[in-house]
Design a protein around this motif. Sequence first.
Motif, PDB file in Angstrom:
ATOM      1  N   VAL A  64       0.815  -1.210   0.000  1.00  0.00           N
ATOM      2  CA  VAL A  64       0.000   0.000   0.000  1.00  0.00           C
ATOM      3  C   VAL A  64       0.853   1.267   0.000  1.00  0.00           C
ATOM      4  CG1 VAL A  64      -1.947   1.123   1.167  1.00  0.00           C
ATOM      5  CG2 VAL A  64      -1.706  -1.327   1.294  1.00  0.00           C
ATOM      6  N   GLY A  65       2.159   1.135   0.127  1.00  0.00           N
ATOM      7  CA  GLY A  65       3.032   2.295   0.250  1.00  0.00           C
ATOM      8  C   GLY A  65       2.953   3.246  -0.926  1.00  0.00           C
ATOM      9  N   GLY A  66       2.983   2.728  -2.135  1.00  0.00           N
ATOM     10  CA  GLY A  66       2.919   3.588  -3.322  1.00  0.00           C
ATOM     11  C   GLY A  66       1.606   4.339  -3.415  1.00  0.00           C
ATOM     12  N   LEU A  67       0.525   3.674  -3.093  1.00  0.00           N
ATOM     13  CA  LEU A  67      -0.785   4.316  -3.138  1.00  0.00           C
ATOM     14  C   LEU A  67      -0.890   5.425  -2.093  1.00  0.00           C
ATOM     15  CD1 LEU A  67      -3.675   4.355  -4.270  1.00  0.00           C
ATOM     16  CD2 LEU A  67      -4.268   2.677  -2.513  1.00  0.00           C
ATOM     17  N   SER A  68      -0.383   5.182  -0.893  1.00  0.00           N
ATOM     18  CA  SER A  68      -0.478   6.199   0.151  1.00  0.00           C
ATOM     19  C   SER A  68       0.395   7.410  -0.176  1.00  0.00           C
ATOM     20  CB  SER A  68      -0.120   5.620   1.512  1.00  0.00           C
ATOM     21  OG  SER A  68       1.222   5.209   1.530  1.00  0.00           O
ATOM     22  N   ARG A  69       1.547   7.186  -0.831  1.00  0.00           N
ATOM     23  CA  ARG A  69       2.383   8.312  -1.239  1.00  0.00           C
ATOM     24  C   ARG A  69       1.684   9.150  -2.315  1.00  0.00           C
ATOM     25  NH1 ARG A  69       6.423   4.983  -2.775  1.00  0.00           N
ATOM     26  NH2 ARG A  69       6.586   3.683  -0.979  1.00  0.00           N
ATOM     27  N   ARG A  70       1.028   8.492  -3.246  1.00  0.00           N
ATOM     28  CA  ARG A  70       0.322   9.202  -4.331  1.00  0.00           C
ATOM     29  C   ARG A  70      -0.875   9.995  -3.809  1.00  0.00           C
ATOM     30  NH1 ARG A  70       0.891   4.337  -8.356  1.00  0.00           N
ATOM     31  NH2 ARG A  70       2.960   4.831  -9.142  1.00  0.00           N
ATOM     32  N   LEU A  71      -1.507   9.499  -2.769  1.00  0.00           N
ATOM     33  CA  LEU A  71      -2.648  10.200  -2.192  1.00  0.00           C
ATOM     34  C   LEU A  71      -2.223  11.258  -1.175  1.00  0.00           C
ATOM     35  CD1 LEU A  71      -5.122   7.234  -1.668  1.00  0.00           C
ATOM     36  CD2 LEU A  71      -5.219   9.002  -3.427  1.00  0.00           C
TER      37      LEU A  71
END
Length: 74
Positions: A64-71
């Motif tokens: 989920v790290g990439g998604l949380s950075r993008r959001l």
Amino acid sequence: MKWLAAAGLCLVTGLIIWGEYRSAKERKARLAVAFIACSALVLALILIIHPELPGPTEFMNLIVGGLSRRLGLE
């Protein structure tokens, strides 16, 4: 020392399975208790033998790290 901890963990898991197995009436419930306890035992033994392995929190951060950075949540 790791083997002593592993033996103690096996003993505790065996006692849990024995107690839950006696109290469960249905065959499916008995199998479910035994399966869940044995699965947890295997995971615990792996972490006792190899403590440097990443835990479940690090695995979720990887997913989920990439998604949380993008959001912008980090």
